[in-house]
Design an enzyme around this catalytic site. Structure first.
Site, PDB file in Angstrom:
ATOM      1  N   CYS A 203       0.151  30.199 -14.780  1.00  0.00           N
ATOM      2  CA  CYS A 203      -0.695  30.977 -15.863  1.00  0.00           C
ATOM      3  C   CYS A 203      -1.494  30.052 -16.586  1.00  0.00           C
ATOM      4  O   CYS A 203      -1.403  29.789 -17.803  1.00  0.00           O
ATOM      5  CB  CYS A 203      -0.091  31.722 -16.575  1.00  0.00           C
ATOM      6  SG  CYS A 203       1.054  32.932 -15.627  1.00  0.00           S
TER       7      CYS A 203
ATOM      8  N   CYS B  14       0.891  -1.347  -0.114  1.00  0.00           N
ATOM      9  CA  CYS B  14       0.127   0.001  -0.086  1.00  0.00           C
ATOM     10  C   CYS B  14       1.100   1.321  -0.008  1.00  0.00           C
ATOM     11  O   CYS B  14       1.923   1.374   0.721  1.00  0.00           O
ATOM     12  CB  CYS B  14      -0.820  -0.096   1.216  1.00  0.00           C
ATOM     13  SG  CYS B  14      -2.208  -1.128   1.190  1.00  0.00           S
ATOM     14  N   GLY B  15       0.340   2.171  -0.511  1.00  0.00           N
ATOM     15  CA  GLY B  15       0.841   3.519  -0.737  1.00  0.00           C
ATOM     16  C   GLY B  15       0.030   4.762   0.052  1.00  0.00           C
ATOM     17  O   GLY B  15       0.315   5.024   1.032  1.00  0.00           O
TER      18      GLY B  15
HETATM   19  C1  LIG Z   1       0.766   2.404  -6.903  1.00  0.00           C
HETATM   20  C2  LIG Z   1       1.009   0.738  -6.747  1.00  0.00           C
HETATM   21  C3  LIG Z   1       0.800   0.573  -5.517  1.00  0.00           C
HETATM   22  C4  LIG Z   1       0.510   1.434  -4.582  1.00  0.00           C
HETATM   23  O1  LIG Z   1      -0.979   1.808  -4.806  1.00  0.00           O
HETATM   24  P1  LIG Z   1      -1.852   2.540  -3.673  1.00  0.00           P
HETATM   25  O2  LIG Z   1      -2.882   2.752  -4.392  1.00  0.00           O
HETATM   26  O3  LIG Z   1      -1.110   3.873  -3.420  1.00  0.00           O
HETATM   27  O4  LIG Z   1      -1.787   1.794  -2.447  1.00  0.00           O
HETATM   28  C5  LIG Z   1       1.145  -1.081  -5.164  1.00  0.00           C
HETATM   29  N1  LIG Z   1       1.290  -1.714  -6.315  1.00  0.00           N
HETATM   30  C6  LIG Z   1       1.621  -1.311  -7.540  1.00  0.00           C
HETATM   31  C7  LIG Z   1       2.111  -2.342  -8.488  1.00  0.00           C
HETATM   32  C8  LIG Z   1       1.586  -0.065  -7.800  1.00  0.00           C
HETATM   33  O5  LIG Z   1       1.590   0.265  -9.009  1.00  0.00           O
END
Ligand SMILES: *Cc1c(COP(=O)(O)O)cnc(C)c1O
Length: 397
Positions: free
Chosen positions: A344, A267-268
């Site tokens: 702009c 997760c990110g």
């Molecule tokens: C971007 C990405 C993530 C993280 O996604 P989130 O929506 O930020 O949790 C995980 N795995 C892959 C392969 C990604 O491209």
């Protein structure tokens, strides 16, 4: 965090207009600790670095997560700058042969292979180095996905191996000397807000993978279920119900076979979004064609997320009482405002048609949930304005 930010804003009064990202590392680590501690056995949480790869954030996260998911040589370098021992998993849709070799030299735990050609490239690099690389096959699932909330999954994208090509990919992986196929990678969606839908998605993955195990006579040892747990920017009280997800997850995981030793999440957004705010000072207000505009020092060149998702980003007004100019101080009361930046271009919009009781020139707007895909995805040098400051609160050095 509001207090710390409000205090910082006060300290800046009289200086250059406020324009900064503020991160609360204590809040970050508390949130991530709760998430990680609630995972059942076999589940591991990696951090997908593309959401935000600031070194201070990575240092705060490293002791908590299972490791980092990276998708470029540059991200790999950032991960290794934090620690040579931190587990790293390496994905990305178009890896160069040099990046693949770098990943192996830097001892990544696994690579996520996105095509048959990439399997060959990984095997070539690995055999050159006298290694066998553990790989997951990233599969682009055909669907249909089990829940209407997940409609965004299963669209055509450039990611992964099509299900049709899976027999070829599996045969290739088995034949190549430099790779060991340990399982599958299935990241199918972004910003999902429904915990029940996410649980259903995992059930769907389980059924799909067990079908492949039968069809190809193999055992999946590691399954990466991707990221994609979302943040509700439109309704801050309606967030993904993590406690519900964590309560139901053990039953779902128990349905996976014993030979599946590891289920990886990467997760990110969900891990870091909430810990960051983007704070910008109001430089002017004006009314054009019946619309009240609030113009700020900053904009989408620092914080492109709202335009990229086509949403109005939530913010609060931090009032600043001081006003040192001899000019009358413009203000709007009980207005619906559109917040725009200093670029702009009419596309430089951070929030649209938002009711505010009062906003004055010199006040500061604090955009919440700005820690993921904010600074990281933005075109920083368009129009050559100064960059924002990046301020980190919390006792982690
Ligand atoms: C971007 C990405 C993530 C993280 O996604 P989130 O929506 O930020 O949790 C995980 N795995 C892959 C392969 C990604 O491209």
């Amino acid at each position: 965090m509001t207090d710390q930010l409000a205090k910082l804003v006060q300290d800046r009064v009289g200086g250059e207009p406020v324009c900064l990202f503020a991160y609360d590392l204590d809040r970050l680590t508390e949130h991530v600790r709760i998430v990680v501690e609630s995972l059942p056995p076999r589940c591991r949480m990696f951090y997908a670095m593309k959401a935000n790869s600031a070194a201070r954030l990575l240092r705060a996260l490293a002791p908590l997560v299972a490791g980092f998911e990276v998708a470029s040589g540059g991200e790999l370098g950032k991960a290794r700058a934090i620690g040579s021992e931190i587990p790293v998993i390496f994905g990305g849709p178009a890896k160069t042969p040099v990046e693949i070799e770098q990943a192996l030299v830097h001892d990544v735990t696994r690579l996520h292979a996105e095509s048959v050609l990439e399997l060959h490239r990984i095997s070539e690099a690995a055999t050159r180095l006298g290694l066998t690389a553990d790989v997951l096959l990233r599969v682009n699932l055909a669907g249909p996905f089990p829940n209407a909330t997940l409609a965004m999954a299963g669209r055509p994208t450039q990611f992964g191996i099509s299900e049709e090509d899976l027999p070829d990919a599996i045969a290739t992986a088995r034949a190549l000397p430099g790779v060991r196929m340990v399982g599958f990678h299935l990241h199918s969606l972004s910003n999902n807000l429904s915990a029940p839908a996410h649980l259903e998605l995992l059930q769907y993955y389980r059924r799909t993978v067990s079908g492949w195990e039968r069809e190809f006579g193999m055992r999946c040892e590691v399954l990466n279920v991707g990221g994609g747990i979302g943040v509700n920017y439109a309704d801050l009280d309606g967030q993904f119900d993590w406690p519900h997800f964590a309560r139901e997850l053990p039953a779902v995981v128990a349905g996976f076979p014993d030979h599946l030793r590891e289920i990886d999440f990467e997760c990110g957004r969900y891990l870091v979004a909430e810990s960051g705010r983007y704070a910008v000072e109001v430089l002017d207000v004006k009314r054009n064609h019946g619309v009240d505009y609030v113009l700020v020092r900053g904009g989408t060149h620092h914080f492109r997320l709202p335009v990229s998702w086509q949403h109005s980003h939530p913010f609060t007004v931090l009032p600043v009482e001081q006003w040192s100019s001899s000019a009358p101080r413009p203000e709007l009361r009980d207005a619906r405002v559109t917040v725009v930046g200093e670029l702009c271009t009419p596309k430089d919009v951070l929030a649209r048609d938002v009711p505010v009781p009062r906003v004055r020139v010199g006040d500061v707007l604090a955009f919440s949930h700005a820690g993921a895909y904010g600074w990281e995805i933005s075109h920083h040098d368009f129009l050559s304005h100064p960059h924002p400051e990046h301020v980190f609160y919390g006792d982690i050095s």
